[in-house]
Scaffold this motif. Structure first.
Motif, PDB file in Angstrom:
ATOM      1  N   ASP A 102       0.854  -1.198   0.000  1.00 20.22           N
ATOM      2  CA  ASP A 102       0.000   0.000   0.000  1.00 20.22           C
ATOM      3  C   ASP A 102       0.882   1.236   0.000  1.00 20.22           C
ATOM      4  OD1 ASP A 102       0.482   1.001   2.859  1.00 20.22           O
ATOM      5  OD2 ASP A 102      -0.107  -1.071   3.201  1.00 20.22           O
ATOM      6  N   TYR A 103       0.256   2.408  -0.174  1.00 27.29           N
ATOM      7  CA  TYR A 103       1.033   3.635  -0.363  1.00 27.29           C
ATOM      8  C   TYR A 103       2.016   3.875   0.781  1.00 27.29           C
ATOM      9  CZ  TYR A 103       2.485   8.371  -0.985  1.00 27.29           C
ATOM     10  OH  TYR A 103       3.284   9.484  -1.140  1.00 27.29           O
ATOM     11  N   THR A 104       1.533   3.798   2.019  1.00 28.89           N
ATOM     12  CA  THR A 104       2.411   4.086   3.160  1.00 28.89           C
ATOM     13  C   THR A 104       3.544   3.078   3.238  1.00 28.89           C
ATOM     14  OG1 THR A 104       0.512   4.982   4.351  1.00 28.89           O
ATOM     15  CG2 THR A 104       2.464   4.522   5.647  1.00 28.89           C
ATOM     16  N   SER A 105       3.236   1.820   3.033  1.00 29.20           N
ATOM     17  CA  SER A 105       4.287   0.792   3.070  1.00 29.20           C
ATOM     18  C   SER A 105       5.324   1.034   1.978  1.00 29.20           C
ATOM     19  CB  SER A 105       3.675  -0.603   2.917  1.00 29.20           C
ATOM     20  OG  SER A 105       2.822  -0.880   3.997  1.00 29.20           O
ATOM     21  N   ARG A 106       4.875   1.554   0.841  1.00 30.77           N
ATOM     22  CA  ARG A 106       5.827   1.801  -0.250  1.00 30.77           C
ATOM     23  C   ARG A 106       6.794   2.947   0.059  1.00 30.77           C
ATOM     24  NH1 ARG A 106       1.188   0.759  -3.351  1.00 30.77           N
ATOM     25  NH2 ARG A 106       0.904   2.957  -3.888  1.00 30.77           N
ATOM     26  N   ASN A 107       6.494   3.730   1.087  1.00 28.31           N
ATOM     27  CA  ASN A 107       7.486   4.709   1.543  1.00 28.31           C
ATOM     28  C   ASN A 107       8.655   4.021   2.237  1.00 28.31           C
ATOM     29  OD1 ASN A 107       6.486   7.191   0.682  1.00 28.31           O
ATOM     30  ND2 ASN A 107       5.044   7.328   2.388  1.00 28.31           N
TER      31      ASN A 107
END
Lengths: 279, 159
Positions: A102-107
């Protein structure tokens, strides 16, 4: 929270990282190279990964590089996946990586961490398999370069003490027509079922797969059949299935039969977008 | 080179514009340091697996899951937790739009919404969906959460 403790090192150069690994290994610390660290933390919490020392690669400039140089895109292994969403120099990589987690994990998840991880999917490798990219690897014997299609077999074949530094992709591939289709069992955010990435070059379509077998792969044999213009799309797909590697995953995300069904429809869709006229 | 031995180490973290000095272990996650060592319990332990987003904090203006981050990795960064937000538009919108039920996921959702608004005042629908998909609400109050975010977006002037 992890149930055990370890040392943490953040070297500033490749030599420092490689030297550290050797030293820590001699001290029987079972060192691990650490990039995004999400898998190490997740598996560490379950005692499935145990180490006495982590070597964080994010302080090494080469691992954070993202440049077009001499008609090659150079991508550092410690860049977060969201880097490719924000800087779309390689649209197929953007399209593939933005479907990971997900977006946050991809950070936090990094390119190298995804490619060198233990999970089945490792979709970030697919665009590089399709573009005949080259990897730069550092280790106790120095720095070496290798074609990813020769060194990625089930996993990136690293020797003890080696780590992935960069991946280089020729500029001519970056804007080639492409598609990456990720299918999930449920909704848009569930765990992955299969991903098929495709890229059209010199009137042939290249295919790479994730989630079908316990490892990502690209098969020249399958590609030859899928590009056989003497056959209909349907026949190409059914014939190619005879050459799929084994085993086909059969788990709670989907049975092997269901995965094959989804693969068939996904390939049909990819042909309709990239395939052109059917004979 | 930065190095931290397995023994207890002293680290200074910049959290909500305040400097906190604390003894931690190199293997401590940021979530455990925030909650167990600093008493900042706004970040919630949910799945501890990077799936649910209840532990979301903002680091250098990016949302991060604090259960998936070692505290030592947050050295020399600016950390923002829910305790650092005071009467912001998104907090008011969550109240006005009834965007919480049990409230467990609320700090994480507020912070990811806040992070989105820090970078983009008028995100596309796709971007809103992409960002909000990072978090899970077990009460399934997604519509109200999205309404709260959109109400703030709609109140901001077009650029």
């Amino acid at each position: 929270m992890l149930s055990y403790n370890f040392d943490y090192y953040q070297p500033k150069s490749i030599d420092e990282a490689v030297g550290l690994y050797q030293t820590l290994k001699a001290e029987e610390k079972k060192p691990i190279y650490y990039s995004g660290g999400t898998e190490i933390i997740t598996l560490g919490r379950l005692n499935l990964v145990k180490t006495g020392a982590v070597i964080d690669l994010k302080g090494i400039p080469e691992c954070m590089e993202y440049t077009l140089h001499n008609h090659q895109l150079i991508i550092g292994s410690a860049l977060s996946l969201n880097t490719f969403e924000e800087n779309r120099l390689f649209p197929l990589l953007t399209l593939t990586s933005k479907e990971i987690a997900d977006y946050t994990s991809r950070n936090k998840i990094t390119l190298g961490g995804n490619i060198c991880g233990q999970i089945f999917y490792r979709e970030a490798v697919l665009p590089f398999l399709l573009t005949d990219s080259y990897v730069t690897i550092a280790g106790p014997n120095g720095i070496r370069k290798a074609a990813i299609n020769e060194i990625f077999y089930c996993t990136l074949q690293l020797e003890e003490g080696e780590f992935l530094v960069q991946i280089a992709t020729e500029e001519k591939f970056l804007m080639a027509p492409h598609l990456s289709v990720k299918k999930r069992k449920q909704w848009d955010t569930g765990y992955p079922l299969i991903t098929v990435a495709a890229l059209k070059k010199d009137e042939e379509i290249r295919f790479a797969f994730s989630g079908l077998c316990p490892y990502p792969f690209r098969s020249k044999q399958i590609e030859t059949i899928l590009n056989n213009q003497d056959l209909s799309y349907k026949d190409r797909i059914s014939t190619s299935f005879q050459y799929l590697p084994k085993p086909i995953l059969n788990d709670t995300e989907g049975s092997s039969g269901y995965r094959m069904f989804v693969l068939e429809t996904t390939l049909t869709n990819i042909f309709s977008v990239l395939g052109g006229e059917e004979k | 080179m930065n190095s931290y031995s397995a023994n207890r180490l002293k680290i200074t973290l910049n959290i909500n514009s305040e400097m906190y000095e604390k003894e931690i272990l190199a293997s401590d996650t940021l979530l455990s340091v925030l909650r167990d060592k600093l008493g900042l319990t706004g970040a919630k332990p949910g799945c501890l697996n990077g799936d649910c987003g209840a532990c979301t904090v903002i680091i250098d203006k990016r949302p991060m899951k604090s259960c998936m981050l070692l505290a030592v990795e947050a050295f020399d960064t600016e950390i923002l937790t829910i305790e650092g937000l005071k009467d912001t538009p998104i907090q008011r919108a969550f109240v006005e739009q009834f965007a919480f039920q049990c409230g467990y996921c609320t700090p994480g959702f507020i912070l990811i919404c806040h992070a989105l608004l820090l970078t983009d005042h008028h995100p596309t629908n796709e971007k809103i969906t992409t960002w909000l998909s990072s978090n899970i609400c077990r009460c399934t109050g997604y519509q109200e959460i999205e309404n709260a975010l959109r109400s703030v977006i709609n109140s901001l002037p077009l650029e």
